[in-house]
Design a protein around this motif. Structure first.
Motif, PDB file in Angstrom:
ATOM      1  N   PRO A  95       0.720  -1.144   0.050  1.00 36.23           N
ATOM      2  CA  PRO A  95      -0.321   0.115  -0.337  1.00 36.23           C
ATOM      3  C   PRO A  95       1.188   1.355   0.241  1.00 36.23           C
ATOM      4  O   PRO A  95       0.603   2.458  -0.632  1.00 36.23           O
ATOM      5  CB  PRO A  95      -0.877   0.169   1.359  1.00 36.23           C
ATOM      6  N   HIS A  98       1.623   1.932  -3.184  1.00 36.38           N
ATOM      7  CA  HIS A  98       0.319   2.331  -4.048  1.00 36.38           C
ATOM      8  C   HIS A  98       0.400   3.669  -3.821  1.00 36.38           C
ATOM      9  O   HIS A  98      -0.972   4.424  -4.249  1.00 36.38           O
ATOM     10  CB  HIS A  98      -0.663   1.229  -4.199  1.00 36.38           C
ATOM     11  N   CYS A 108      -4.173  -0.539   6.987  1.00 36.67           N
ATOM     12  CA  CYS A 108      -4.260  -1.293   5.518  1.00 36.67           C
ATOM     13  C   CYS A 108      -3.499  -2.784   6.258  1.00 36.67           C
ATOM     14  O   CYS A 108      -4.911  -3.807   6.144  1.00 36.67           O
ATOM     15  CB  CYS A 108      -4.273  -1.269   4.904  1.00 36.67           C
ATOM     16  N   TRP A 112      -5.362  -6.913   7.191  1.00 35.20           N
ATOM     17  CA  TRP A 112      -4.983  -7.927   6.334  1.00 35.20           C
ATOM     18  C   TRP A 112      -4.013  -8.999   7.161  1.00 35.20           C
ATOM     19  O   TRP A 112      -5.014 -10.541   6.966  1.00 35.20           O
ATOM     20  CB  TRP A 112      -4.786  -7.854   5.323  1.00 35.20           C
ATOM     21  N   GLN A 115      -7.122 -10.950   8.754  1.00 35.20           N
ATOM     22  CA  GLN A 115      -8.130 -11.643   7.753  1.00 35.20           C
ATOM     23  C   GLN A 115      -7.383 -12.457   7.870  1.00 35.20           C
ATOM     24  O   GLN A 115      -8.345 -13.889   8.078  1.00 35.20           O
ATOM     25  CB  GLN A 115      -7.904 -10.645   6.737  1.00 35.20           C
ATOM     26  N   LEU A 143      -2.671  -9.500  -1.324  1.00 30.98           N
ATOM     27  CA  LEU A 143      -4.445  -8.516  -1.053  1.00 30.98           C
ATOM     28  C   LEU A 143      -4.217  -7.485  -1.053  1.00 30.98           C
ATOM     29  O   LEU A 143      -5.359  -6.504  -0.944  1.00 30.98           O
ATOM     30  CB  LEU A 143      -5.025  -9.734  -0.156  1.00 30.98           C
ATOM     31  N   ALA A 144      -3.250  -6.848  -0.061  1.00 29.85           N
ATOM     32  CA  ALA A 144      -3.212  -5.370   0.638  1.00 29.85           C
ATOM     33  C   ALA A 144      -3.484  -4.760  -0.002  1.00 29.85           C
ATOM     34  O   ALA A 144      -4.362  -3.499  -0.158  1.00 29.85           O
ATOM     35  CB  ALA A 144      -1.958  -5.461   1.671  1.00 29.85           C
ATOM     36  N   ARG A 146      -5.129  -4.645  -3.085  1.00 28.52           N
ATOM     37  CA  ARG A 146      -6.117  -4.868  -4.047  1.00 28.52           C
ATOM     38  C   ARG A 146      -6.185  -5.368  -5.482  1.00 28.52           C
ATOM     39  O   ARG A 146      -6.470  -4.313  -6.192  1.00 28.52           O
ATOM     40  CB  ARG A 146      -6.701  -3.402  -3.544  1.00 28.52           C
ATOM     41  N   ARG A 148      -5.638  -6.669  -9.478  1.00 32.82           N
ATOM     42  CA  ARG A 148      -7.419  -7.370  -9.998  1.00 32.82           C
ATOM     43  C   ARG A 148      -6.657  -8.956 -10.054  1.00 32.82           C
ATOM     44  O   ARG A 148      -8.059  -9.438 -10.545  1.00 32.82           O
ATOM     45  CB  ARG A 148      -6.985  -6.343 -11.082  1.00 32.82           C
ATOM     46  N   HIS A 173     -11.119 -16.633   1.618  1.00 35.69           N
ATOM     47  CA  HIS A 173      -9.998 -15.320   0.870  1.00 35.69           C
ATOM     48  C   HIS A 173     -10.983 -15.696  -0.593  1.00 35.69           C
ATOM     49  O   HIS A 173     -10.844 -14.398  -0.985  1.00 35.69           O
ATOM     50  CB  HIS A 173      -8.765 -15.592   0.980  1.00 35.69           C
ATOM     51  N   PHE A 177     -12.838 -12.622  -3.002  1.00 34.03           N
ATOM     52  CA  PHE A 177     -11.790 -12.027  -3.660  1.00 34.03           C
ATOM     53  C   PHE A 177     -12.824 -11.167  -5.609  1.00 34.03           C
ATOM     54  O   PHE A 177     -13.329 -12.261  -5.535  1.00 34.03           O
ATOM     55  CB  PHE A 177     -11.153 -12.839  -3.800  1.00 34.03           C
ATOM     56  N   CYS A 181      -8.051 -14.993  -9.808  1.00 35.66           N
ATOM     57  CA  CYS A 181      -7.473 -15.324  -9.715  1.00 35.66           C
ATOM     58  C   CYS A 181      -6.516 -16.514 -10.660  1.00 35.66           C
ATOM     59  O   CYS A 181      -7.753 -17.325 -10.669  1.00 35.66           O
ATOM     60  CB  CYS A 181      -7.505 -15.866  -8.168  1.00 35.66           C
TER      61      CYS A 181
END
Ligand SMILES: Nc1ncnc2c1ncn2[C@@H]1O[C@H](COP(=O)(O)OP(=O)(O)OP(=O)(O)O)[C@@H](O)[C@H]1O
Length: 215
Positions: A95, A98, A108, A112, A115, A143-144, A146, A148, A173, A177, A181
């Motif tokens: 993150p 990004h 964030c 996760w 999670q 996953l953190a 996000r 595509r 998960h 999602f 994947c």
């Protein structure tokens, strides 16, 4: 929507496989060692150059995008955590890259880690994790951001967790999602528990495609 024609060459080996998938689909690339499963993921991730074909995500051509800029995250059999960072910092790294602020990235990451069932390990260093915990941190890290497209290379092969437990964590998960994947398995029977569709690869080509269950 992902639309890929993956063409790559190595000495004595050529990969030529078409993979398309809608958001919410989990596609398993199944096949024996050397079939080309990892190479296919590496081309999608942008770490191995293709020698032909194409790859679009939601209509956007990805071929010219460098690995670090693609909305794609990959979890490899070796989790490759940064040894000098804590678990929380490892997950927050994506993150941050990004553009999230330090505080937002850490929030964030904390979400996760919760999670994946590791809320008490924020300050743990990777060397103090079990192999199974390291893989869950790697999944949280993927996953953190996000992505595509989520790529899982051999998620059932590490043997660190009992396979039914690994399967149930992954199933949970993957069900939530929102993107595509693509994962790899050696045994096609493993695909049935995780994937919506299986492509059976052999020697760089797709021998057969099977719908396991509707997405
Ligand atoms: N870095 C590399 N340099 C040269 N050849 C490679 C490299 N990595 C893989 N190969 C070759 O590419 C082919 C496909 O390998 P790949 O790892 O993609 O198969 P795989 O289906 O993922 O196998 P496994 O299940 O054993 O990981 C094999 O012939 C392999 O020897």
């Amino acid at each position: 929507m992902m639309d890929a024609h993956l063409v790559a060459a190595r000495p004595g080996f050529r990969l030529d496989v078409r993979v398309t998938a809608r958001a919410g689909e989990v596609v398993a690339l199944a096949g024996p060692g050397g079939a080309g499963k990892t190479t296919a993921l590496r081309v999608l991730a942008g770490v191995d150059p293709p020698c032909g074909g194409h790859f679009t995500l939601d209509g956007v051509p990805m071929d010219a995008w460098p690995a670090g800029r693609r909305p794609v995250a990959m979890v490899t059999p070796d989790p490759l955590l940064f040894p000098h960072l804590t678990v929380l910092e490892n997950v927050a790294f994506g993150p941050r890259c990004h553009g999230a602020s330090r505080a937002a990235a850490r929030r964030c990451a904390a979400v996760w880690l919760e999670q994946v069932g590791l809320p008490e390990h924020h300050h743990t260093r990777p060397r103090d994790l079990t192999p199974g915990q390291s893989h869950r941190v790697a999944l949280a890290r993927a996953l953190a951001v996000r992505p595509r497209l989520l790529l899982l290379d051999g998620p059932l092969t590490d043997g660190a967790l009992p396979r039914p437990r690994t399967r149930s964590v992954l199933r949970h998960h993957l069900a939530a999602f929102p993107g595509v994947c693509v994962l790899t398995v050696t045994d096609p029977a493993d695909a049935a528990s995780l994937a919506t569709r299986t492509l059976l690869l052999h020697d760089g080509a797709c021998l057969r495609e099977e719908t396991v269950r509707p997405s």
